[in-house]
Design an enzyme around this catalytic site. Sequence first.
Site: not given
Ligand code: UD1
Length: 365
Positions: A211
């Site tokens: 991820h």
């Molecule tokens: C975040 C953390 C990362 C951690 C990871 C675990 C930061 C900078 N990054 O990254 O350190 O290892 O979580 O998963 O804080 N999304 C969904 N549903 C959700 C959450 C996210 O669909 O419940 C999608 C959204 O499109 C979002 C993307 O996932 O834009 C990324 O989510 P985000 O929380 O921004 O970063 P992660 O890649 O999950």
Amino acid sequence: MNLPKKPMNLAMVAGARPNFMKIAPLIAAFNGDSCFDINLIHTGQHYDQNMSESFFRDLRIPEPRHRLQVGSGSHAQQTAEIMKRIEPVFIQDEVEAVVVVGDVNSTVAAALVAAKLDIRVIHAEAGLRSFDRTMPEEINRLVTDSISDLLLVTEESGRTNLLREGRDPKQIVLVGNLMVDSLRHNLNEAMDSDILTRLQVCGCFGLVTLHRPANVDNDGKLTEILSALSEIAEDLPLYWPLHPRTRTKINGIGLPSAIHLLDPLGYRDFLHMQAKASVILTDSGGIQEESTVLGTPCLTLRDNTERPVTVEAGTNRLAGTSKVSILNAWQESKESPKAGAIPELWDGQAGVRCHAAIRGFLLPS
Ligand code: UD1
């Protein structure tokens, strides 16, 4: 007249999936300590049922007092939104100290707001360094640690890094690993999971997670990794629960049928698969630690790790991100599997040690 002393309002902040395994044993350790009123705040950085609520259920985390529902966004938008929404909560609830865990945007946002309100900040999982500032988490770690008053570390490298950065040794306590507490407390139930039957897995298998933006948002790297996974899948079927970020990137790419794509799994189902897998290929931080405790070989699809003890003592190998380096690491792990030892204090008692360290810091006798 001696009035009964009000318990100290101690906020604990969680927002993203890897936070939940760390906050659960911490809350449990404060259970019954009448000197503290635990104020759990869920920022809502992760919000899907299978990224958030299923973890609250599996880990028996109590209902948060506040849900900030910030959702997704760019780093600046998400961090700023958490800051805007958490500040009035800290003020209205008269929060006296804040515990933040890990290295996600919720961690740094809550720490920044608290520090500027002159609220004491405690960072659990402090001091980890990948020395790679292109990782958003590395920035979050550096900033959070620099404004934290008590630094609870999971491994000796954390202490060494913080001392090198000039921190007072009295502020640093090696407490062990909260994530390992959750693992140990849930392993029996996890081993009862019927996930392998539900997925119709028969025989040996490998487990994949991916991820990191550096891997999945970079088409060149993603192609290299997918090509290595495709070759490994000729030997060993691979099961891959997809993070939402990754799903959008690999949609439409043809993969061999021996790579089985799954929705994100619940905590116990995933733990079961980690324990039973022949190998784990991952770019996650926490999975490097969990696989070390489970004794499962782990190939980390990165060039560095902020968790060096998992390589030095545990079952982890840095496999890089090129097809050649990943296949070499895979070959090596088959030819000379690492025995792996459990790092110091990864014994399921980190919550208890955190409680003692936080109590000693906030309520010195
Ligand atoms: C975040 C953390 C990362 C951690 C990871 C675990 C930061 C900078 N990054 O990254 O350190 O290892 O979580 O998963 O804080 N999304 C969904 N549903 C959700 C959450 C996210 O669909 O419940 C999608 C959204 O499109 C979002 C993307 O996932 O834009 C990324 O989510 P985000 O929380 O921004 O970063 P992660 O890649 O999950």
